[in-house]
Design an enzyme around this catalytic site. Sequence first.
Site, mmCIF file in Angstrom:
data_model
loop_
_atom_site.group_PDB
_atom_site.id
_atom_site.type_symbol
_atom_site.label_atom_id
_atom_site.label_comp_id
_atom_site.label_asym_id
_atom_site.label_seq_id
_atom_site.Cartn_x
_atom_site.Cartn_y
_atom_site.Cartn_z
ATOM 1 N N SER A 1 -6.690 -85.702 -6.493
ATOM 2 C CA SER A 1 -6.961 -86.668 -7.536
ATOM 3 C C SER A 1 -6.911 -85.940 -8.876
ATOM 4 O O SER A 1 -7.683 -85.011 -9.111
ATOM 5 C CB SER A 1 -8.348 -87.287 -7.303
ATOM 6 O OG SER A 1 -8.696 -88.139 -8.370
ATOM 7 N N GLY B 1 -13.087 -89.514 -2.357
ATOM 8 C CA GLY B 1 -13.885 -88.310 -2.582
ATOM 9 C C GLY B 1 -14.782 -88.481 -3.789
ATOM 10 O O GLY B 1 -14.540 -89.334 -4.644
ATOM 11 N N LYS C 1 -2.897 -88.541 -6.868
ATOM 12 C CA LYS C 1 -3.502 -89.746 -7.474
ATOM 13 C C LYS C 1 -3.749 -89.456 -8.946
ATOM 14 O O LYS C 1 -4.286 -88.404 -9.290
ATOM 15 C CB LYS C 1 -4.812 -90.057 -6.753
ATOM 16 C CG LYS C 1 -5.719 -91.067 -7.438
ATOM 17 C CD LYS C 1 -6.829 -91.507 -6.497
ATOM 18 C CE LYS C 1 -8.193 -91.372 -7.114
ATOM 19 N NZ LYS C 1 -9.269 -91.813 -6.185
ATOM 20 N N LYS D 1 -15.827 -94.442 1.195
ATOM 21 C CA LYS D 1 -16.646 -93.286 0.805
ATOM 22 C C LYS D 1 -18.009 -93.489 1.447
ATOM 23 O O LYS D 1 -18.639 -94.531 1.222
ATOM 24 C CB LYS D 1 -16.830 -93.225 -0.717
ATOM 25 C CG LYS D 1 -15.585 -92.875 -1.499
ATOM 26 C CD LYS D 1 -15.895 -92.837 -2.989
ATOM 27 C CE LYS D 1 -14.634 -92.528 -3.787
ATOM 28 N NZ LYS D 1 -14.833 -92.699 -5.241
ATOM 29 N N LYS E 1 -5.503 -90.693 -12.511
ATOM 30 C CA LYS E 1 -6.488 -91.565 -13.148
ATOM 31 C C LYS E 1 -5.815 -92.254 -14.326
ATOM 32 O O LYS E 1 -5.037 -91.627 -15.068
ATOM 33 C CB LYS E 1 -7.679 -90.737 -13.632
ATOM 34 C CG LYS E 1 -8.501 -90.141 -12.496
ATOM 35 C CD LYS E 1 -9.239 -91.217 -11.721
ATOM 36 C CE LYS E 1 -10.226 -90.612 -10.733
ATOM 37 N NZ LYS E 1 -10.961 -91.663 -9.991
#
Length: 367
Positions: A135, A290, A161, A262, A163
């Site tokens: 991420s 995560g 990934k 999660k 943001k």
Amino acid sequence: MKLEKIVIQHLRMPLVSHFETSFGRIFDRDCILITIHAEGLIGYGECVADRDPGYAYETSGTVWHILQDFILPSIQGQNIDGPADFRQRVKQIKGHEMAKAGVEMALWDLLGKKENKSLQTLLGGGKPKVDVGVSVGLQDTPDDLLRVIEGYLKNGYGRVKLKIKPGRDVGDVSAAREAFPDLKLQVDANSAYTLETANAILPLDNLGLLLIEQPLAEDDLWDHHFLQEKFKTPLCLDESIISLRHARQAIEMDACRIVNIKTGRVGGLTEAIAIHDHCFEKNIPVWCGGMLETGVGRAANLALASLPNFLFPGDISATDRYYVQDITQERFTLNADSTIDVPTGPGLGVSIDNDAVKDYLLREYQL
Ligand code: OSB
Ligand code: MG
């Protein structure tokens, strides 16, 4: 098992590099480590709440309060049958899933150590290693972003990934797609848009993304339904799925086509497995999210992600993506095929580095 002594420790750990999301930038990570002594064994759990309530309402402060004033007094000295019994006992506490999940994790660890079984075996998982990705936080410029992605690709990550937030979305993601045409790419908005402002990200639909994570508010399943109607790309919910019931309703109203699981957000592994099983039945793929966990929570994530309906790579990166010095003796490393091995020792399969814990300790309490 009779829970003889419970210790909670509030830690603050420096990250190897800052991590920025639509709700802010952090340079270090708070966590609360839970240690439960029972029948000569020691179980560990991690509460993943952050210092600030940017991702969810829970913070290290609220977790401390709920543990100290409500959860610990209700279980210390008691005979607890296991994780399911614990869930039953804390049912009268509304919300505060991250606080509950940390204790539940320690009980799973104890159960595994008592029965000499790995968490993966207890949960019914069956893979020696699981697919993982990384991420990537918001960067100052698109050039910085490409450089950071390139670094992770060199490390061996096969899925990235990004943001996003309003104003830092289509431009950044298009640049990444242009530079890396075949990369498995997905985005996470952490609820930064409304149904109206989300029109700005409609062009993401043409960038071959695996999924778009949590574009709208955490308490808004229904508008995600309307947004999903506008996208071919599957929407995936993270913040919105706080229980099995939320997962069921999100699927029923077509608010998402993929679910991020999660354990902290849903109150523990028991609920996480229930969500996994329901999604499996409904043909909705899941993947393991995560929370920048320490080695303790990372071990639990790896075991969870070995269940059969975890069909997308997890946000479970190698230890060196997060911490120079972790609080577990074990460090998790990335295999050449963008996987990480699932721990095989009893329980979580990790041991604590007490010197590291001391270095990061802000406060401690025991009952
Ligand atoms: O939304 O998935 C999220 C980290 C902290 C809080 C929320 C999120 C994240 C991540 C990082 O994306 C995932 C990880 O590598 O642990
Ligand atoms: Mg997310």
